[in-house]
Design an enzyme around this catalytic site. Structure first.
Site, PDB file in Angstrom:
ATOM      1  N   ASP A 183       0.818  -1.241  -0.088  1.00 37.74           N
ATOM      2  CA  ASP A 183      -0.011   0.041  -0.107  1.00 37.74           C
ATOM      3  C   ASP A 183       1.078   1.096  -0.072  1.00 37.74           C
ATOM      4  O   ASP A 183       1.650   1.467   0.888  1.00 37.74           O
ATOM      5  CB  ASP A 183      -0.838   0.038   1.167  1.00 37.74           C
ATOM      6  CG  ASP A 183      -2.015   1.245   1.169  1.00 37.74           C
ATOM      7  OD1 ASP A 183      -1.340   2.276   0.905  1.00 37.74           O
ATOM      8  OD2 ASP A 183      -3.074   0.971   1.411  1.00 37.74           O
ATOM      9  N   HIS A 184       0.989   1.868  -1.239  1.00 38.83           N
ATOM     10  CA  HIS A 184       2.207   2.914  -1.355  1.00 38.83           C
ATOM     11  C   HIS A 184       2.238   4.081  -0.199  1.00 38.83           C
ATOM     12  O   HIS A 184       2.905   4.694  -0.029  1.00 38.83           O
ATOM     13  CB  HIS A 184       2.414   3.103  -2.816  1.00 38.83           C
ATOM     14  CG  HIS A 184       1.374   4.392  -3.122  1.00 38.83           C
ATOM     15  ND1 HIS A 184       0.189   4.063  -3.407  1.00 38.83           N
ATOM     16  CD2 HIS A 184       1.444   5.644  -3.227  1.00 38.83           C
ATOM     17  CE1 HIS A 184      -0.466   5.238  -3.686  1.00 38.83           C
ATOM     18  NE2 HIS A 184       0.214   6.229  -3.700  1.00 38.83           N
TER      19      HIS A 184
ATOM     20  N   HIS B 289      -5.617   2.961   1.156  1.00 36.93           N
ATOM     21  CA  HIS B 289      -4.847   3.975   1.555  1.00 36.93           C
ATOM     22  C   HIS B 289      -5.757   4.615   2.960  1.00 36.93           C
ATOM     23  O   HIS B 289      -5.068   5.056   3.975  1.00 36.93           O
ATOM     24  CB  HIS B 289      -4.666   5.083   0.505  1.00 36.93           C
ATOM     25  CG  HIS B 289      -4.147   4.437  -0.835  1.00 36.93           C
ATOM     26  ND1 HIS B 289      -3.378   3.550  -0.706  1.00 36.93           N
ATOM     27  CD2 HIS B 289      -4.282   4.787  -1.957  1.00 36.93           C
ATOM     28  CE1 HIS B 289      -2.827   3.486  -2.058  1.00 36.93           C
ATOM     29  NE2 HIS B 289      -3.634   4.084  -2.898  1.00 36.93           N
TER      30      HIS B 289
HETATM   31  C1  BG6 Z   1      -3.413   4.763  -6.209  1.00 41.26           C
HETATM   32  C2  BG6 Z   1      -5.007   5.074  -6.908  1.00 41.26           C
HETATM   33  O1  BG6 Z   1      -3.450   3.792  -5.387  1.00 41.26           O
HETATM   34  O2  BG6 Z   1      -3.188   5.975  -5.478  1.00 41.26           O
HETATM   35  C3  BG6 Z   1      -5.195   6.148  -7.774  1.00 41.26           C
HETATM   36  O3  BG6 Z   1      -4.972   3.879  -7.720  1.00 41.26           O
HETATM   37  C4  BG6 Z   1      -4.571   7.586  -7.018  1.00 41.26           C
HETATM   38  O4  BG6 Z   1      -6.200   6.411  -8.398  1.00 41.26           O
HETATM   39  C5  BG6 Z   1      -3.264   7.394  -6.203  1.00 41.26           C
HETATM   40  O5  BG6 Z   1      -4.419   8.606  -7.787  1.00 41.26           O
HETATM   41  C6  BG6 Z   1      -2.850   8.571  -5.319  1.00 41.26           C
HETATM   42  O6  BG6 Z   1      -1.518   8.152  -4.847  1.00 41.26           O
HETATM   43  P1  BG6 Z   1      -0.940   9.510  -4.582  1.00 41.26           P
HETATM   44  O7  BG6 Z   1       0.462   8.876  -4.064  1.00 41.26           O
HETATM   45  O8  BG6 Z   1      -0.672  10.433  -5.575  1.00 41.26           O
HETATM   46  O9  BG6 Z   1      -1.615  10.037  -3.446  1.00 41.26           O
END
Ligand code: BG6
Length: 348
Positions: A34-35, A97
């Site tokens: 989960d980045h 997230h």
């Molecule tokens: C991803 C989603 O997991 O997270 C995208 O699939 C979203 O739709 C993105 O834009 C958001 O990541 P960050 O790091 O830009 O907040």
């Protein structure tokens, strides 16, 4: 084994996926990315909470009025219409997230900072989230989908006009909801979550709003309502940092009071020099450290929470999409949701 999302579409498919994975790998060897967990500012939530002693005593239902978590994006679906049509904002952002952010804000202190103990505490939060009944879905969730709108000087297309999106799509690009973590620490403290694509401003932040003082000593000199509550804001991105709002006296007389912020902002070069979220996570996986990865019971618990909402949405008539304009702050119904509790969303 390193796995990226989606880890399923609902609880059932997630369990199936986990069973398949476990047929080959032991859970210890699975790294579900989960980045958000790799972001510096997200990791900093735990450091802020557990490397400081002064916040813990007020981090609970006695002192916290409510928690607001916003993940507002200005981008649209960026050529991923096919995927997004199936996912929608709830699956794309809330299940993973945003619930990760909820668990980091709400968890108890783990005994050790490692994969077992940190994740044990996060799972407890997810399992303590009050299940959504049909009435809760009706009263405490809002789905939105953006139509055409004006973004600065430009006319922006609606979601249904994006590539790969059905012209009568019923997919939500915005979600707002209220949830409760039924634990000793958080019982009856609302957690308001909202996320959307093509919103007015990009902002991911966690705001912890504290209860007001029990009596207002200065009521003769100020309008009590004009004194906002103390507020702790963790800005995940952009303008990364943490602010604490408190009140101070304006020098001179008569007595006047104004809010001030104690502000921590990252040194931009420090953040720029730090590894990206994915770099952090890939290195951790190579080194066998699974602290910042989602465990099987964690993803299943998160899907379980989402299950009530998805079931409710399937049963209730869909809103009349599009019910929101590109580059707005969200549909009106989201304001109604929070205003019904005499609270308001933070400005975008
Ligand atoms: C991803 C989603 O997991 O997270 C995208 O699939 C979203 O739709 C993105 O834009 C958001 O990541 P960050 O790091 O830009 O907040």
């Amino acid at each position: 084994m390193i796995v990226e999302k989606p880890y399923g579409h609902d609880l059932e498919s997630c369990r199936k996926l986990n069973r398949l994975i476990h047929a080959i790998f032991s859970e210890e060897d699975v790294y579900r990315i989960d980045h958000y967990l790799g972001k510096e500012t997200v990791q900093n939530i735990l450091v802020f909470r557990f490397a400081n002693g002064i916040f813990e005593p007020v981090w609970n239902r006695r002192y916290v009025d409510h928690v607001q978590i916003t993940v507002a994006e200005t981008i649209g679906v960026e050529g991923r219409g096919g995927y997004y049509e199936e996912a929608g904002a709830l699956r794309d952002m809330v299940q993973n997230h945003m619930l990760q952010l909820v668990s980091l804000v709400a968890m108890e202190a783990p005994i050790f900072f490692d994969g077992r103990w940190v994740r044990d505490e996060k799972v407890k939060v997810l399992e303590a989230i009050r299940p959504f009944t049909l009435d809760d879905v009706l009263d405490s969730t809002v789905r939105g989908q953006y139509g055409r709108g004006r973004c600065g000087t430009q006319e922006a297309p609606g979601y249904r006009e994006e590539e790969g999106v059905s012209p009568d799509s019923k997919t939500e690009t915005y979600v707002a909801l209220k949830m409760f973590v039924d634990s000793w620490r958080w019982a009856d403290v609302p957690f308001y979550l909202r996320t959307g694509k093509r919103m007015k401003r990009r902002s991911t932040e966690i705001a912890v709003e504290f209860k007001r003082p029990p009596t207002l000593l200065f009521r003769d000199s100020v309008d009590a309502k004009s004194l906002g509550p103390n507020l702790l804001t963790m800005r995940i991105q952009p303008d990364e940092g943490i602010s604490l709002r408190f009140h101070t006296k304006v020098p001179g007389s008569p007595l006047r009071i104004r809010p001030m912020n104690m502000d921590f902002t990252y040194v931009p070069t420090d953040l720029a020099a730090a590894p990206t979220a994915y770099e952090t996570l890939l290195l951790d996986a190579l080194q066998g450290d699974n602290t910042l990865f989602a465990r099987n019971d964690e993803v299943e618990a998160a899907w379980d929470v989402m299950g009530g909402i998805l079931a409710g949405w399937a049963e209730l008539p869909p809103p009349d999409f599009p019910n929101d304009a590109a580059c707005s702050a969200g549909p009106e119904a989201a304001n109604d949701l929070i205003q019904a509790d005499r609270r308001r969303w933070r400005d975008l």
